[in-house]
Scaffold this motif. Structure first.
Motif, short mmCIF file in Angstrom:
data_model
loop_
_atom_site.label_atom_id
_atom_site.label_comp_id
_atom_site.label_asym_id
_atom_site.label_seq_id
_atom_site.Cartn_x
_atom_site.Cartn_y
_atom_site.Cartn_z
N LYS A 1 12.79 -21.44 -0.09
CA LYS A 1 12.38 -21.50 -1.49
C LYS A 1 10.85 -21.75 -1.56
CE LYS A 1 13.69 -23.99 -5.71
NZ LYS A 1 12.80 -25.15 -5.82
N ALA A 2 10.37 -22.68 -0.72
CA ALA A 2 8.93 -23.00 -0.73
C ALA A 2 8.11 -21.78 -0.28
CB ALA A 2 8.65 -24.19 0.18
N LYS B 1 9.04 -18.62 -0.76
CA LYS B 1 9.11 -17.70 -1.90
C LYS B 1 8.09 -18.08 -2.97
CE LYS B 1 12.88 -15.54 -4.25
NZ LYS B 1 14.31 -15.55 -4.24
N GLU B 2 7.95 -19.39 -3.18
CA GLU B 2 7.02 -19.87 -4.22
C GLU B 2 5.57 -19.90 -3.73
OE1 GLU B 2 8.84 -23.64 -5.00
OE2 GLU B 2 10.44 -22.77 -6.25
N GLY B 3 5.34 -19.45 -2.50
CA GLY B 3 3.98 -19.38 -1.98
C GLY B 3 3.40 -20.74 -1.58
N LYS B 4 4.26 -21.75 -1.43
CA LYS B 4 3.75 -23.08 -1.07
C LYS B 4 3.48 -23.19 0.43
CE LYS B 4 5.97 -25.45 -4.89
NZ LYS B 4 7.26 -25.98 -5.30
N GLY C 1 11.15 -16.08 2.86
CA GLY C 1 11.19 -16.30 1.42
C GLY C 1 12.05 -15.29 0.68
#
Ligand SMILES: NC(=O)c1ccc[n+]([C@@H]2O[C@H](COP(=O)([O-])OP(=O)(O)OC[C@H]3O[C@@H](n4cnc5c(N)ncnc54)[C@H](O)[C@@H]3O)[C@@H](O)[C@H]2O)c1
Length: 669
Positions: free
Chosen positions: A524-525, A527-530, A606
């Motif tokens: 998830k992180a 995917k969110e670009g974190k 991601g």
């Protein structure tokens, strides 16, 4: 070297022109000369095998060099083909290629050969004395080229370091399938390895060497910390705590080098003996061991002070471990915990050094007078066991560290058998500690590598993993609270303990639920670009990955510990549930022919596909082993698999019925 030149070097594969011979780099740690085992006819076959990688017109120019290597080193490493670029895990985007998954594998291969990570980097050995990534440098070059060229519609097939080639497959299939050392069972004796490895047709992949999943000693620091902590809890019947307690062991090599650091994290005094000065220097300069002492009297004085003052200190003794056990007995130094991590899975080729002769003499003797060497090793093993027996008679808790110490000592005729003549008188660390406390509940060495190479990504993943673990702990049952607490403490201290050598990697013992939830949160992180992409994996030394009767499955008591169905099922199951690469090996840890072990790697990018794969594969990857352990009537595993079935209704496991002891005893009266 520029990025372009690096790409070009990889894409050329085997260089068109033969490069000049390379100087021997004496600043590096090199593999000992291997046994000269081949007959003249077999040497011809080894040369024929080596030369098949090259066009015919180059054979004349290469044959002398390869024969020289075979006679000088006992193996043909093809040193002149070693690339000139620096060997380390680059950020994933720096690799050439069409497949992100293949690039992740290139990164992991280069990490396994990094000079700061690998034990004998020029001989392509990552750890354990003989844990090979490839047999020679041409296999490395060809493999990197295939990986750089392949698409997600192909699978690279690896036969013991040899890239057989790319085969059409599909995007959900593994990108690489690795087998290492798979032998017809009757050809799996130590000398078979010597012979068939010298012929160039197989290799010893250890566990994470030939499967590209080694993350330096950190992987093992954690397992060792858990082991030392739990061993100390076990013997601490008076509840005094571990401060001021003494732990004595051997080995500052690939995995064993983690022992002093683990003992420091656990909070005791430790003495780790090591015969190889280079290994001592490496670990001392990396800060993995605090002090180095090469005089036994000085060691005795230092240990007395450290115990008295309850210091947390790790001491390397440069010399043979047998001398330490004997000296401490004479001097009445009480050892609380004892173990050994010399490489006894490889006793005749540099894994275990005899007492009374120098390191250099021993290296010479093992190649030139192997029979004499074997006699000395066995004599030393008997002395070693005798000294340990004297200490345990005074109360020391000794455990076998899965390095085949008790097995080889028993074969040498040492006094290590229990009264029944079948079992050993000391438990293995799996029988007493990791098996019942961790593996039966699904806790095992889950790990990840941040493919960006960015230390900040690692820090973020640590934070994510910590949050997930704390959330799980708040609702988890009493049976796994201690494991959750130890692992939360580990991840909290991970940054501060500066454990990274090589790639930006982290290890954490987690169960199926923990592994799945952490991986899901990473994806998830991403995917969110974190954070950048993350590569998941584990040591083969795990709940489901390894069948090894004297180690991982030594706490299986239904007779099935001599079978290898679990490891084979595991790797097959991982391969069709979404692993990016899978591997299955003969040997690893305890020796050729003594174990079958498998593992996986998985790239998280991601995507939704990664999310689906991670859940499906990690669930199987842990629960396969719990189901088998439960069928073997292991109490913790019966508890864990029933819990897993409650959470996942599609999971239906055959449970054992327990037979009343009285019924059996009455029947046999
Ligand atoms: N750390 C773990 O959790 C773990 C788990 C299972 C098994 N093991 C086993 O532990 C063993 C060690 O692994 P490694 O990767 O460190 O191997 P390694 O070969 O890199 O290190 C072993 C070290 O022991 C030293 N040594 C050998 N004989 C000695 C002696 N008599 N006195 C003092 N030093 C001596 C060697 O010089 C070498 O540096 C292997 O057999 C491995 O399978 C470790």
């Amino acid at each position: 070297m520029t990025k372009e030149a690096f790409h070009q070097d990889i894409l050329q594969g085997i260089p068109a022109n033969i490069p000049p011979r390379k100087e021997f780099d004496s600043s590096l740690n090199h593999a000992p000369k291997r046994k000269d085992i081949l007959s003249p006819d077999e040497k011809k076959l080894a040369l024929r095998n080596a030369l098949r990688y090259f066009p015919k017109e180059q054979h004349k120019a290469l044959i002398e060099d390869f024969l020289w290597e075979l006679e000088t080193y006992g193996r043909i490493y093809m040193h002149r083909f070693r690339p000139d670029y620096e060997m380390f895990a680059r950020p994933i985007e720096e690799y050439p290629g069409k497949s992100q998954q293949a690039k992740a594998i290139m990164l992991m291969i280069q990490n396994n050969l990094d000079h700061a990570v690998a034990q004998h980097p020029h001989e392509l050995i990552t750890y354990g004395g003989n844990g090979a990534v490839f047999q020679n440098w041409i296999q490395y070059r060809l493999t990197m080229k295939y990986l750089a060229e392949m698409t997600d519609e192909q699978t690279l097939v690896m036969y013991s370091g040899h890239p057989m080639g790319l085969f059409p497959s599909h995007s959900e299939a593994p990108r690489v399938v690795v087998t290492n050392g798979m032998m017809i069972p009757n050809y799996s004796k130590p000398d078979d390895w010597e012979k068939f490895n010298a012929l160039g047709v197989t290799q010893y992949g250890q566990m994470t060497a030939g499967s590209y999943m080694y993350i330096g000693p950190q992987g093992i620091v954690h397992g060792t910390t858990i082991t030392v902590l739990n061993a100390a809890r076990k013997m601490d019947v008076k509840g005094e705590g571990i401060a001021g307690k003494l732990f004595v062991t051997a080995g500052l090599g690939g995995m064993s080098g983690a022992q002093p650091k683990a003992a420091n994290i656990a909070g005791c005094v430790s003495v780790t003996a090591e015969v190889n000065e280079k290994a001592v220097h490496t670990r001392h300069s990396q800060g993995w061991v605090d002090e180095v002492i090469s005089d036994l009297d000085q060691l005795v004085n230092r240990v007395r002070i450290a115990k008295e003052q309850k210091e947390v200190v790790s001491i390397a003794y440069l010399g043979n471990v047998v001398d330490v056990w004997e000296k401490f007995d004479q001097e009445n130094i009480y050892i609380d915990l004892g173990s050994d991590q010399s490489s006894l899975h490889n006793p005749w080729a540099g894994g275990y050094y005899p007492a009374g002769i120098s390191f250099e003499e021993a290296n010479k003797m093992m190649a030139e007078a192997p029979d004499r060497f074997k006699v000395l090793v066995q004599e030393t093993l008997r002395r070693h066991a005798n000294a340990i027996n004297k200490h345990t008679a005074k109360g020391t808790y000794f455990f076998d560290y899965g390095n085949a110490f008790l097995l080889e000592a028993s074969r040498a005729g040492a006094d290590v058998m229990a009264a029944n003549g079948i079992d050993f008188r000391y438990p293995s660390y799996i029988q007493d500690i990791l098996g019942p406390m961790c593996f039966d509940f699904g806790f095992g060495p889950f790990r990840w590598v941040c493919a960006s190479g960015n230390p900040e990504d690692l820090q973020r993943t640590d934070e994510i993993a910590l949050a997930v673990m704390e959330q799980i702990k708040s609702v988890s049952p009493a049976e796994i609270q201690q494991q959750m607490a130890d692992n939360i403490q580990w991840i909290k201290g991970a940054q501060q303990n500066k454990l990274v050598v090589g790639s930006q990697a982290r290890i954490l013992y987690a169960d199926a639920e923990g592994r799945m939830k952490i991986a899901e949160a990473f994806n998830k992180a991403i995917k969110e670009g974190k954070i950048g992409p993350v590569i998941l994996g584990r040591d083969h030394h795990d709940v489901s990955g390894t069948d090894s009767p004297y180690r991982e499955t030594s706490n299986i008591y239904d007779g099935s510990k001599f079978t290898a169905d679990m490891a084979i099922q595991n790797v097959i199951g991982d391969s069709f549930r979404g692993a990016t690469w899978v591997s299955i090996h003969n040997g690893g840890g305890v020796g050729w022919g003594e174990v079958i072990n498998g593992g996986f790697g998985m790239l998280l990018d991601g995507s939704d596909a990664a999310d689906r794969r991670l859940k499906m594969m990690l669930h199987w990857d842990v629960n396969n082993g719990i189901a088998r352990r439960s069928w073997a009537r292991n109490e913790g595993a019966i508890f864990a698999i029933q819990r897993a079935m409650e959470v996942e209704p599609r999971l239906k496991i055959t449970l054992p019925n327990l037979v009343d002891d009285n019924l059996l005893n009455d029947t046999f009266q």
